[in-house]
Write a protein that holds these residues in place. Structure first.
Motif, PDB file in Angstrom:
ATOM      1  N   UNK A  68       0.829  -1.682  -0.120  1.00  0.00           N
ATOM      2  CA  UNK A  68       0.337  -0.108  -0.470  1.00  0.00           C
ATOM      3  C   UNK A  68       0.842   0.714   0.380  1.00  0.00           C
ATOM      4  N   UNK A  69       2.027   0.937   0.804  1.00  0.00           N
ATOM      5  CA  UNK A  69       2.721   2.317   0.445  1.00  0.00           C
ATOM      6  C   UNK A  69       3.300   2.741  -0.993  1.00  0.00           C
ATOM      7  N   UNK A  70       4.550   1.204  -1.164  1.00  0.00           N
ATOM      8  CA  UNK A  70       4.623   1.872  -2.339  1.00  0.00           C
ATOM      9  C   UNK A  70       3.987   1.585  -3.597  1.00  0.00           C
ATOM     10  N   UNK A  71       2.431   1.082  -3.130  1.00  0.00           N
ATOM     11  CA  UNK A  71       1.731   1.565  -4.573  1.00  0.00           C
ATOM     12  C   UNK A  71       0.772   3.274  -4.657  1.00  0.00           C
ATOM     13  N   UNK A  72       1.169   3.563  -3.431  1.00  0.00           N
ATOM     14  CA  UNK A  72       0.712   5.129  -3.294  1.00  0.00           C
ATOM     15  C   UNK A  72       2.198   6.680  -3.653  1.00  0.00           C
ATOM     16  N   UNK A  73       2.737   5.861  -3.224  1.00  0.00           N
ATOM     17  CA  UNK A  73       4.328   6.746  -3.182  1.00  0.00           C
ATOM     18  C   UNK A  73       5.431   6.186  -3.993  1.00  0.00           C
ATOM     19  N   UNK A  74       5.496   6.060  -5.316  1.00  0.00           N
ATOM     20  CA  UNK A  74       5.905   5.973  -6.343  1.00  0.00           C
ATOM     21  C   UNK A  74       5.740   7.008  -7.650  1.00  0.00           C
ATOM     22  N   UNK A  75       6.948   7.825  -7.958  1.00  0.00           N
ATOM     23  CA  UNK A  75       6.165   8.853  -8.896  1.00  0.00           C
ATOM     24  C   UNK A  75       6.977   8.439 -10.502  1.00  0.00           C
ATOM     25  N   UNK A  76       7.611   6.838 -10.900  1.00  0.00           N
ATOM     26  CA  UNK A  76       7.593   6.556 -12.081  1.00  0.00           C
ATOM     27  C   UNK A  76       7.693   5.047 -11.906  1.00  0.00           C
ATOM     28  N   UNK A  93       0.359 -12.620  -5.306  1.00  0.00           N
ATOM     29  CA  UNK A  93      -0.950 -12.655  -4.638  1.00  0.00           C
ATOM     30  C   UNK A  93      -2.017 -11.246  -4.034  1.00  0.00           C
ATOM     31  N   UNK A  94      -0.740 -10.273  -3.381  1.00  0.00           N
ATOM     32  CA  UNK A  94      -1.376  -9.408  -2.641  1.00  0.00           C
ATOM     33  C   UNK A  94      -1.362  -7.986  -3.334  1.00  0.00           C
ATOM     34  N   UNK A  95      -0.372  -7.977  -3.938  1.00  0.00           N
ATOM     35  CA  UNK A  95      -0.822  -6.675  -4.358  1.00  0.00           C
ATOM     36  C   UNK A  95      -1.984  -6.265  -5.865  1.00  0.00           C
ATOM     37  N   UNK A  96      -2.502  -7.413  -6.123  1.00  0.00           N
ATOM     38  CA  UNK A  96      -4.126  -6.729  -7.201  1.00  0.00           C
ATOM     39  C   UNK A  96      -4.857  -6.552  -5.657  1.00  0.00           C
ATOM     40  N   UNK A  97      -4.893  -6.696  -4.717  1.00  0.00           N
ATOM     41  CA  UNK A  97      -5.718  -5.998  -3.016  1.00  0.00           C
ATOM     42  C   UNK A  97      -5.406  -4.864  -2.798  1.00  0.00           C
ATOM     43  N   UNK A  98      -4.056  -5.043  -2.842  1.00  0.00           N
ATOM     44  CA  UNK A  98      -3.332  -3.553  -2.099  1.00  0.00           C
ATOM     45  C   UNK A  98      -4.332  -2.332  -3.418  1.00  0.00           C
ATOM     46  N   UNK A  99      -3.998  -3.124  -4.439  1.00  0.00           N
ATOM     47  CA  UNK A  99      -4.374  -2.304  -5.279  1.00  0.00           C
ATOM     48  C   UNK A  99      -6.051  -1.253  -5.332  1.00  0.00           C
ATOM     49  N   UNK A 150       2.499   3.296 -11.837  1.00  0.00           N
ATOM     50  CA  UNK A 150       2.466   1.853 -12.413  1.00  0.00           C
ATOM     51  C   UNK A 150       0.827   1.444 -11.179  1.00  0.00           C
ATOM     52  N   UNK A 151       0.293   1.315  -9.879  1.00  0.00           N
ATOM     53  CA  UNK A 151      -1.304   1.367  -9.793  1.00  0.00           C
ATOM     54  C   UNK A 151      -1.878   1.786 -10.799  1.00  0.00           C
ATOM     55  N   UNK A 152      -2.108   2.517 -11.690  1.00  0.00           N
ATOM     56  CA  UNK A 152      -2.678   3.032 -12.268  1.00  0.00           C
ATOM     57  C   UNK A 152      -2.954   1.792 -13.374  1.00  0.00           C
ATOM     58  N   UNK A 153      -1.318   1.367 -14.123  1.00  0.00           N
ATOM     59  CA  UNK A 153      -1.933   0.599 -14.710  1.00  0.00           C
ATOM     60  C   UNK A 153      -2.402  -1.140 -14.595  1.00  0.00           C
ATOM     61  N   UNK A 154      -2.021  -1.285 -13.227  1.00  0.00           N
ATOM     62  CA  UNK A 154      -2.687  -2.658 -13.201  1.00  0.00           C
ATOM     63  C   UNK A 154      -3.986  -2.340 -12.334  1.00  0.00           C
ATOM     64  N   UNK A 155      -4.339  -1.386 -11.741  1.00  0.00           N
ATOM     65  CA  UNK A 155      -5.925  -1.117 -12.238  1.00  0.00           C
ATOM     66  C   UNK A 155      -6.728  -1.620 -13.474  1.00  0.00           C
TER      67      UNK A 155
END
Length: 543
Positions: free
Chosen positions: A54-62, A115-121, A394-399
């Motif tokens: 959750x921290x990573x998916x919010x706080x990355x800018x590239x 496994x957890x990344x989609x749910x975090x997204x 990256x979060x946007x593209x995962x969603x």
């Protein structure tokens, strides 16, 4: 038997340090809304990975920042978990070598990230649109996967057989401990939260001791030849893809929406003409209301005679600014037709359209607004549109990938870049700070289901009167007691009812919020003149 005293002391110290350090950083930078997450920094699998992602998916800018961050977090999580597992190992059971524990926990860390990344997204999507269904949906798989991943870091053939009920119980207890610790931190002032986070880390260490012992102890497995863990993991991944198709970004789940205010005549003591605004994915076939003073808002606009047009669910996907412009035309048309002041009655997205209208356009004859299930502090996260870089790229593209996959067997009704969602993301400072703020010359009230307490971080959320009642999102409309309060409000009577448990539920949800992106970091937002509730814990504040 548990570990020796020396190893137990090392275990508790190692488990206490990460939460205490993270909490100290959060207090130091003043990120008020994220303080309840710190105890998860040393939690058992998979709550630890859910915390990291959750921290990573919010706080990355590239993309490079995301990939490097993912690699570092995976390695650090694997190393920390190997250390916790080794120190927690029961004295009466032969322990594998430290090298084996390190390799295995690095493998589990990588698997958990996948496994957890989609749910975090999905939890990031929840923070974007402030819809509690996403939050609840993302937590269920954590409880189910926990005993499988815990065995993965301890035993060789972890993928076969059912975990013991004891292991499931200890893992579930960690969820309870993290929830209570987040609630306690959110109600503790100043630097005392660092102590609370450290004590929560000690509790995590004790639970590592119990879970490792439960996983390592020789026991007779049920379904010993069945690859239960891969089946559970595959179901978790499939569930993450199809969950958004079931929930939808606005979660109203209704088509032909007809609340009692449309079906019944208004009492004569109500001086207003009323425009009723349906929520996301609602539709209207053009059927008239029972009272000529009450009119349905159309997401398609007006016909040549100034009457609202029927609309399909897809019409509600337009931007909030566009919908508010249509509302301005309809307000003027209704006022001319009736000669009365106008009241707005909005549900979910409809309430956000009404609030956008009050902010962006001249209020004109609107003197009252009733907001049902408004999105409380929406816009706490961000991801850029396709073809652009920025925070959460990256979060946007995962969603987008998840929505695309969900749309293969089904017709997807929503998408992460619909004009409605993008309008919330772009104007996030306003929706985060001012949705439930008073507007001069307009009487306002928000009818909030108690589930919305989980949608807002602990702290202030409204400076207008609120009426709170146990219900899910969108569940208050149609309740006879609530309808009576709506009529009383429209008649000019004071209406307000706050429930004591609302603040408690806010605090209990603090641990599972996605960390908000600070307004000052995002160039898309930085030019706005809004205060940031994520930093101050207050709404309706100027910058």
């Amino acid at each position: 038997m548990g570990p020796t005293r020396g190893r137990l002391a090392g275990l508790l110290l190692l488990a206490a340090l990460p939460p205490a350090v993270e909490e100290a950083v959060l207090v130091g930078v003043g990120l008020h809304a994220a303080r309840g997450l710190a105890p998860q920094a040393s939690a058992v699998w998979p709550y630890d990975s859910y915390h990291d992602l959750r921290w990573l998916l919010v706080y990355h800018d590239s993309w490079p920042t995301f990939l490097v961050g993912l690699l570092l977090l995976t390695v650090l999580r694997g190393v920390l978990s190997a250390g916790l597992t080794g120190l927690a190992w029961p004295a009466g059971v032969p322990r594998p070598s430290w090298g084996w524990l390190l390799r295995r926990n690095l493998e589990v860390a990588l698997l958990a990230a996948v496994v957890i990344s989609p749910w975090a997204a999905l939890s990031v999507a929840f923070s974007a649109v402030a819809l509690s269904w996403y939050l609840f949906a993302s937590l269920g798989p954590m409880l189910i996967l926990a005993p499988f991943l815990l065995r993965g870091g301890v035993v060789a053939r972890w993928w076969k057989g059912l975990p013991s009920i004891e292991l499931f119980g200890w893992a579930s207890l960690n969820f309870v401990v993290l929830t209570l610790a987040g609630a306690l931190i959110s109600g503790t002032p100043g630097w005392w939260t660092v102590l609370v986070a450290g004590l929560a880390g000690v509790a995590n260490g004790l639970l590592w001791q119990r879970t490792v012992a439960a996983a390592a102890a020789p026991t007779r497995l049920r379904w010993a030849r069945v690859p239960v863990a891969p089946i559970a993991i595959a179901l978790a991944l499939a569930g993450a893809i199809w969950a958004q198709a079931v929930i939808g970004f606005a979660g109203d789940g209704q088509r032909e929406w007809r609340p009692p205010i449309l079906a019944d005549r208004l009492p004569e003591r109500v001086p207003h003409a009323v425009i009723v605004l349906g929520g996301h994915n609602s539709s209207w076939d053009g059927s008239p209301s029972a009272d000529p003073r009450v009119e349905r808002f159309s997401y398609r606009g007006l016909d040549a005679q100034g009457r609202p047009l029927p609309y399909p669910p897809e019409a509600t996907h337009r931007s909030l600014d566009s919908s508010s412009a249509l509302l301005a035309d309809q307000v003027q048309a209704v006022h001319r037709r009736t000669g009365r002041p106008v009241a707005l009655f909005g549900q979910s997205e409809g309430s956000m359209v009404a609030r956008t209208y009050l902010e962006r356009l001249p209020r004109g004859p609107v003197t009252a607004v009733v907001m049902f299930s408004p999105l409380v502090q929406a816009g706490r996260t961000y991801y850029p549109p396709p073809g652009h870089s920025g925070w959460g790229v990256a979060t946007g593209w995962q969603l987008r990938a998840m929505f695309w996959l969900a749309g293969l067997p089904l017709t997807a009704e929503d998408e992460p870049d619909s004009p409605f969602v993008r309008s919330v993301l772009i104007n996030a400072p306003f929706y985060r700070n001012r949705t439930l703020c008073p507007v001069a010359g307009v009487r306002m009230i928000a009818f909030l289901p108690t589930v919305s307490a989980a949608e807002a971080p602990p702290g202030e959320y409204s400076r207008i009167p609120v009426y709170q009642q146990p219900a899910f999102h969108g569940g208050l409309v149609g309740d006879p007691a609530v309808e009576d309060r709506v009529v009383a409000f429209l008649a000019g009577e004071p209406v307000e009812m706050s429930r004591r448990e609302y603040g408690l539920l806010q605090r209990l949800g603090a641990a599972w919020q996605t960390p908000p992106l600070a307004l000052t970091l995002n160039p898309v937002w930085s030019a706005t003149r809004e205060g940031d509730p994520a930093m101050t814990g207050r709404v309706c504040e100027p910058r």
